[in-house]
Write a protein that holds these residues in place. Structure first.
Motif, mmCIF file in Angstrom:
data_model
loop_
_atom_site.group_PDB
_atom_site.id
_atom_site.type_symbol
_atom_site.label_atom_id
_atom_site.label_comp_id
_atom_site.label_asym_id
_atom_site.label_seq_id
_atom_site.Cartn_x
_atom_site.Cartn_y
_atom_site.Cartn_z
ATOM 1 N N VAL A 36 24.032 -39.043 36.025
ATOM 2 C CA VAL A 36 23.715 -39.242 34.602
ATOM 3 C C VAL A 36 24.431 -38.202 33.749
ATOM 4 O O VAL A 36 24.985 -38.514 32.683
ATOM 5 C CB VAL A 36 22.191 -39.181 34.378
ATOM 6 C CG1 VAL A 36 21.865 -39.194 32.883
ATOM 7 C CG2 VAL A 36 21.507 -40.351 35.073
ATOM 8 N N ALA A 37 24.420 -36.949 34.198
ATOM 9 C CA ALA A 37 25.051 -35.886 33.413
ATOM 10 C C ALA A 37 26.560 -36.083 33.288
ATOM 11 O O ALA A 37 27.163 -35.690 32.281
ATOM 12 C CB ALA A 37 24.750 -34.528 34.054
ATOM 13 N N SER A 38 27.177 -36.685 34.281
ATOM 14 C CA SER A 38 28.635 -36.881 34.229
ATOM 15 C C SER A 38 29.033 -38.171 33.523
ATOM 16 O O SER A 38 30.216 -38.390 33.272
ATOM 17 C CB SER A 38 29.207 -36.881 35.646
ATOM 18 O OG SER A 38 28.653 -37.943 36.407
ATOM 19 N N TYR A 39 28.058 -39.021 33.197
ATOM 20 C CA TYR A 39 28.377 -40.307 32.560
ATOM 21 C C TYR A 39 28.727 -40.102 31.089
ATOM 22 O O TYR A 39 28.073 -39.339 30.378
ATOM 23 C CB TYR A 39 27.194 -41.262 32.690
ATOM 24 C CG TYR A 39 27.355 -42.527 31.876
ATOM 25 C CD1 TYR A 39 28.360 -43.449 32.167
ATOM 26 C CD2 TYR A 39 26.516 -42.792 30.804
ATOM 27 C CE1 TYR A 39 28.516 -44.600 31.417
ATOM 28 C CE2 TYR A 39 26.660 -43.945 30.051
ATOM 29 C CZ TYR A 39 27.657 -44.839 30.357
ATOM 30 O OH TYR A 39 27.813 -45.971 29.606
ATOM 31 N N ARG A 40 29.765 -40.785 30.628
ATOM 32 C CA ARG A 40 30.175 -40.763 29.220
ATOM 33 C C ARG A 40 30.264 -42.197 28.717
ATOM 34 O O ARG A 40 30.918 -43.038 29.339
ATOM 35 C CB ARG A 40 31.535 -40.069 29.053
ATOM 36 C CG ARG A 40 31.552 -38.612 29.483
ATOM 37 C CD ARG A 40 30.663 -37.739 28.591
ATOM 38 N NE ARG A 40 30.720 -36.329 28.967
ATOM 39 C CZ ARG A 40 29.889 -35.762 29.835
ATOM 40 N NH1 ARG A 40 28.961 -36.506 30.450
ATOM 41 N NH2 ARG A 40 29.995 -34.483 30.128
ATOM 42 N N CYS A 41 29.613 -42.448 27.612
ATOM 43 C CA CYS A 41 29.622 -43.791 27.017
ATOM 44 C C CYS A 41 30.511 -43.768 25.777
ATOM 45 O O CYS A 41 30.234 -43.038 24.818
ATOM 46 C CB CYS A 41 28.199 -44.222 26.648
ATOM 47 S SG CYS A 41 28.096 -45.812 25.807
ATOM 48 N N ALA A 42 31.574 -44.539 25.803
ATOM 49 C CA ALA A 42 32.483 -44.599 24.657
ATOM 50 C C ALA A 42 31.845 -45.405 23.531
ATOM 51 O O ALA A 42 31.386 -46.530 23.746
ATOM 52 C CB ALA A 42 33.802 -45.229 25.073
ATOM 53 N N TRP A 43 31.828 -44.812 22.338
ATOM 54 C CA TRP A 43 31.228 -45.491 21.182
ATOM 55 C C TRP A 43 31.965 -45.072 19.907
ATOM 56 O O TRP A 43 31.872 -43.950 19.464
ATOM 57 C CB TRP A 43 29.745 -45.143 21.057
ATOM 58 C CG TRP A 43 29.073 -45.864 19.929
ATOM 59 C CD1 TRP A 43 28.849 -45.398 18.670
ATOM 60 C CD2 TRP A 43 28.567 -47.204 19.953
ATOM 61 N NE1 TRP A 43 28.225 -46.338 17.906
ATOM 62 C CE2 TRP A 43 28.042 -47.471 18.666
ATOM 63 C CE3 TRP A 43 28.520 -48.189 20.912
ATOM 64 C CZ2 TRP A 43 27.463 -48.694 18.341
ATOM 65 C CZ3 TRP A 43 27.941 -49.406 20.592
ATOM 66 C CH2 TRP A 43 27.426 -49.644 19.333
ATOM 67 N N GLU A 44 32.736 -45.999 19.371
ATOM 68 C CA GLU A 44 33.442 -45.789 18.108
ATOM 69 C C GLU A 44 34.237 -44.486 18.112
ATOM 70 O O GLU A 44 34.168 -43.684 17.170
ATOM 71 C CB GLU A 44 32.460 -45.820 16.936
ATOM 72 C CG GLU A 44 31.782 -47.180 16.759
ATOM 73 C CD GLU A 44 30.843 -47.208 15.577
ATOM 74 O OE1 GLU A 44 30.613 -46.136 14.966
ATOM 75 O OE2 GLU A 44 30.339 -48.298 15.242
ATOM 76 N N GLY A 45 34.955 -44.272 19.167
ATOM 77 C CA GLY A 45 35.813 -43.096 19.262
ATOM 78 C C GLY A 45 35.138 -41.855 19.788
ATOM 79 O O GLY A 45 35.808 -40.844 20.022
ATOM 80 N N ASP A 46 33.817 -41.889 19.967
ATOM 81 C CA ASP A 46 33.089 -40.742 20.494
ATOM 82 C C ASP A 46 32.679 -40.998 21.939
ATOM 83 O O ASP A 46 32.639 -42.147 22.404
ATOM 84 C CB ASP A 46 31.843 -40.459 19.655
ATOM 85 C CG ASP A 46 32.206 -40.008 18.241
ATOM 86 O OD1 ASP A 46 33.251 -39.349 18.087
ATOM 87 O OD2 ASP A 46 31.448 -40.325 17.302
ATOM 88 N N ALA A 47 32.342 -39.935 22.632
ATOM 89 C CA ALA A 47 31.837 -40.024 24.001
ATOM 90 C C ALA A 47 30.386 -39.559 23.999
ATOM 91 O O ALA A 47 30.111 -38.375 23.793
ATOM 92 C CB ALA A 47 32.674 -39.176 24.957
ATOM 93 N N LEU A 48 29.464 -40.473 24.188
ATOM 94 C CA LEU A 48 28.038 -40.162 24.175
ATOM 95 C C LEU A 48 27.615 -39.678 25.552
ATOM 96 O O LEU A 48 27.989 -40.256 26.570
ATOM 97 C CB LEU A 48 27.228 -41.397 23.786
ATOM 98 C CG LEU A 48 27.641 -42.108 22.491
ATOM 99 C CD1 LEU A 48 26.774 -43.338 22.280
ATOM 100 C CD2 LEU A 48 27.537 -41.167 21.299
ATOM 101 N N ALA A 49 26.828 -38.617 25.569
ATOM 102 C CA ALA A 49 26.390 -38.063 26.851
ATOM 103 C C ALA A 49 25.086 -37.319 26.659
ATOM 104 O O ALA A 49 24.783 -36.817 25.569
ATOM 105 C CB ALA A 49 27.449 -37.124 27.429
ATOM 106 N N THR A 50 24.286 -37.265 27.708
ATOM 107 C CA THR A 50 23.083 -36.445 27.725
ATOM 108 C C THR A 50 22.685 -36.227 29.178
ATOM 109 O O THR A 50 23.408 -36.630 30.105
ATOM 110 C CB THR A 50 21.935 -37.103 26.935
ATOM 111 O OG1 THR A 50 20.836 -36.198 26.858
ATOM 112 C CG2 THR A 50 21.475 -38.386 27.595
ATOM 113 N N THR A 51 21.567 -35.599 29.375
ATOM 114 C CA THR A 51 21.073 -35.341 30.731
ATOM 115 C C THR A 51 19.719 -36.024 30.891
ATOM 116 O O THR A 51 19.233 -36.691 29.984
ATOM 117 C CB THR A 51 20.932 -33.828 30.974
ATOM 118 O OG1 THR A 51 20.067 -33.270 29.965
ATOM 119 C CG2 THR A 51 22.290 -33.146 30.902
ATOM 120 N N ALA A 52 19.119 -35.830 32.056
ATOM 121 C CA ALA A 52 17.831 -36.459 32.335
ATOM 122 C C ALA A 52 16.954 -35.496 33.114
ATOM 123 O O ALA A 52 17.430 -34.507 33.683
ATOM 124 C CB ALA A 52 18.019 -37.764 33.113
#
Length: 754
Positions: free
Chosen positions: A406-422
């Motif tokens: 989860v921490a290494s996952y990046r979600c591309a959204w409108e030019g940004d990379a969304l990320a967080t932890t759990a």
């Protein structure tokens, strides 16, 4: 459109050729038109599956059949090619254009019927004149030839096309996709046995040459209805095709007493009956299929989260309960995963971005779990996992791997990379280790502990330990608080704030602080703040309580304006209220639309909450000051204790924390802190209030050190608001000390509260 492969074309051509031979040799009825032409059904099925190019199988099969296997005059060869090819082209195109999402749903069945009618009529219009032109039939038999040709082709389409489509699997998936099976294997075996027996009985009955032999076909018809109700549609169409073929062959060959029809009326009766025999089970099967599919979709919708496609909370609970009920099951673990900062993504990038991130996280978790493990979306940013065959150490390792993913996952959204932890709470268990509710509570409590420890970690809980006791108690208090707010069971108490440096005889209005008690709706007990405020802060209920307290206080003072000789009314606010725009809007509207003067309202905020977000605290103070409100900085001296920010916080009072006032060892350090706070407050034009003054000695020390006001049990214990205003106001005595009042009833006693 799917392009047919060479192998598919060869197979379909062979089937078409074989069906021509079957129809010609086995089902010819004393004339030149067969009773049943199954080749028509194969042609329509090929076009519905592969598109119009598949029509090529018709001439490819008919040419060798008419030229080699069953030679006919050249005129009829041309007529037969045109009739069957054009009929297949038109009927197949119409059926393909109108078919549903599956080969045997109701829309596809209606399309097959419509296509069969078009094929049969068009083929007869071309083929029967070709028969006449070739001299293969007498002119007086034209009407019977038309009837036989049309009904024979139509019967071939409705009997054969569904069966071929069931094998070819047209549409978006296999036949009856998404439909849960009803019958067990034993029931299907019994059905096959009975169908075979019914066909044998029908043949035996016909051999007796009775007048009502055809009535025995009701036996396989009843079994076909059984299959339509209980089995996937492929069983029904297969059984129907077998029954029609048997009747057709036995009638065409006049076996076992079956006689071929000799007149137009007999032909119409027989073919019409066979068409009905083919259509009724097919229509019933398609209707049942759609009902079952609709039911399964409703079940799927009720048990699946629409955003992630994972099982939802209800489905997860059912499967965990099933695992708990399984005897002698291997060790398992229940994991409760909560994303640490999804709210930040929702607030900064939009909720659509948050949904996209949740979808991605669901895929990441699923990709990193064995197929045997269960993953569910419980709602919001929470996931549930049931890990199979894991001892505690292995379960913890698996949970740690999931956190890394989860921490290494990046979600591309409108030019940004969304990320967080759990954070994950983990509870190992066996089948006999309690029920689902206890498991989930322990896992939730462990997850909360992981988040409180900073997040991005696994916290292991013991099912038999007390790990979640504090969390469970806090949750119970949160429920009681929510009920108290809904039932309006918040009770307001007041405690006076007494001037220590006032000039004797000076007449001032009441200066007091509003304190909160909660009345338990079951026992009627008044609960003091120290019992529930921690739970309120833990579960973000501070703003809801602040709204109720402020609203109830202002309403009471406005209603009892004749009794309320108020100089300053102090009301506590939680840290969340300083940054909650909805609360700020509520407070502004309430003061503007109410009759209580805003300059008499003093809002108390703690030192730690103000310094936590100094800029927002400043904006809040400025906004409320523009209406006339005053401010107190509560518990001063216990937080950051940095005097530099006092210039930036426009407050009227500094409330010296009671720990410096009632020091049990008469600490010189405590006295120095009180003097420093008082002197700096006076330099900045602010006043001080000493909290928790309980003895006359403490009162005198505060007075000698220049403290402006005092508050505590020495002067008066907290009283219900109505009782407080019914009690005479405290005045300074001749020796410059306030006269303490008699203690109030024990229900108001206890530690000083909010």
């Amino acid at each position: 459109m799917r392009i047919p492969t060479p192998i598919a074309l060869v197979v379909l051509t062979a089937l078409y050729l074989g069906s021509c031979v079957l129809g010609e040799t086995s089902m010819r009825m004393g004339g030149d038109v067969t009773l049943f032409w199954p080749a028509a059904g194969i042609g329509v099925a090929a076009v519905m599956r592969f598109g119009l190019p598949a029509t090529a199988i018709v001439p490819a099969a008919l040419l060798p059949y008419h030229l080699v296997i069953s030679p006919v005059p050249g005129v009829f060869v041309v007529g037969s090619l045109l009739a069957n090819t054009l009929g297949t082209l038109a009927g197949g195109w119409l059926a393909r254009r109108s078919q549903g999402e599956d080969a045997l749903d109701l829309a596809s069945v209606v399309a097959i019927v419509a296509g069969g009618i078009v094929l049969a009529v068009l083929s007869a219009i071309i083929g029967v004149p070709a028969l006449l032109q070739a001299g293969m039939m007498p002119g007086e038999g034209t009407l019977q030839a038309f009837a036989r040709w049309i009904l024979g082709d139509f019967l071939g389409v409705v009997a054969v096309t569904p069966a071929v489509l069931a094998v070819l699997r047209t549409g978006t998936g296999p036949v009856a996709v998404g439909v849960s099976p009803l019958a067990e294997e034993s029931e299907r075996l019994a059905w096959l046995t009975l169908l075979a027996l019914s066909l044998l009985l029908m043949a035996w009955g016909a051999s007796l040459e009775g007048e009502y032999t055809l009535g025995l076909t009701a036996l396989p018809l009843a079994l076909l209805a059984w299959a339509a109700l209980r089995f996937p549609p492929g069983w029904t169409v297969g059984g129907t095709l077998g029954t029609i073929l048997m009747i057709g062959v036995m009638t065409g060959q006049e076996l076992s007493g079956f006689a071929a029809p000799r007149s137009v009326l007999d032909t119409l009766n027989l073919l019409g009956y066979l068409c009905i025999l083919a259509l009724l089970p097919l229509l019933l099967a398609s209707t049942v299929l759609e009902r079952r599919r609709a039911s399964d979709r409703l079940v799927l919708r009720a048990t699946t989260d629409p955003n992630t496609g994972l099982p939802n909370r209800q489905s997860f609970e059912e499967q965990v309960r099933h695992a708990l009920a399984a005897p002698d099951s291997p060790p398992r673990a229940l994991a409760y995963l909560d994303l640490d900062h999804l709210k930040v993504i929702n607030d900064t990038a939009s909720h659509a971005a948050g949904d996209a991130y949740l979808q991605g996280v669901a895929g990441v978790l699923r990709a990193n779990l064995p197929k045997a493990d269960l993953l569910a979306h419980l709602g919001g940013d929470e996931f549930g996992l049931l890990l199979h065959n894991y001892v505690p150490a292995a379960a913890e390792d698996r949970a740690t791997d999931l956190l890394r993913a989860v921490a290494s996952y990046r979600c591309a959204w409108e030019g940004d990379a969304l990320a967080t932890t759990a954070s994950i709470g983990l509870v190992p268990f066996h089948a006999t280790d309690g029920d689902y509710g206890k498991l989930l509570s322990q896992a939730d409590a462990a997850c909360f502990s992981a988040k409180e420890s900073g997040g991005n970690r696994v916290c292991m809980a013991s099912l038999h330990g007390d790990d979640g006791h504090d969390r469970t108690q806090a949750m119970q208090w949160a429920v009681r608080l929510r009920e108290a707010i809904q039932r309006r069971n918040l009770v307001l108490f007041c405690q006076p704030i007494v001037p220590l440096q006032a000039v004797p005889g000076e007449d001032e209005g009441r200066h007091f602080e509003v304190l909160l008690r909660v009345r338990d709706h079951v026992s009627g007990e008044l609960l003091l703040p120290h019992r529930f405020l921690a739970a309120a802060a833990r579960f973000n209920m501070g703003v809801a309580i602040d709204r109720e307290v402020v609203g109830a206080t202002l309403s009471w003072l406005e209603t009892h304006a004749d009794l309320a000789d108020v100089d300053t009314c102090s009301v506590n606010l939680s840290a969340e209220a300083l940054v909650d725009e909805s609360f700020i809007g509520f407070l502004v509207d309430r003061l503007r639309n109410g009759s209580f003067p805003a300059h008499k309202l003093c809002l108390e905020i703690t030192e730690t909450s103000a310094v936590r977000d100094l800029a927002r605290a400043q904006r809040f103070i400025q906004q409320m000051r523009s209406l006339g409100c005053r401010f107190s900085l509560d518990d001063f001296g216990t937080g950051f204790c940095a005097f530099s920010y006092l210039r930036d916080l426009d407050v009227d009072y500094l409330k010296i924390d009671g720990s410096f006032v009632r020091d049990p060892h008469d600490s010189e350090l405590a006295h120095a802190v009180v003097r420093s706070i008082t002197e700096i407050a006076h330099v900045l034009g602010k006043q001080t209030i000493a909290e928790q003054v309980e003895t006359d000695a403490q009162r005198m020390k505060m007075q000698r050190m220049g403290v402006d006001h005092a508050q505590g049990h020495y002067f008066r214990r907290p009283q219900p608001m109505a009782e407080y205003f019914a009690t005479p106001q405290l005045r300074l005595s001749r020796d410059d000390s306030p006269q303490p009042s008699a203690p109030t009833p024990a229900l108001a006693s206890g530690p000083p509260g909010r």
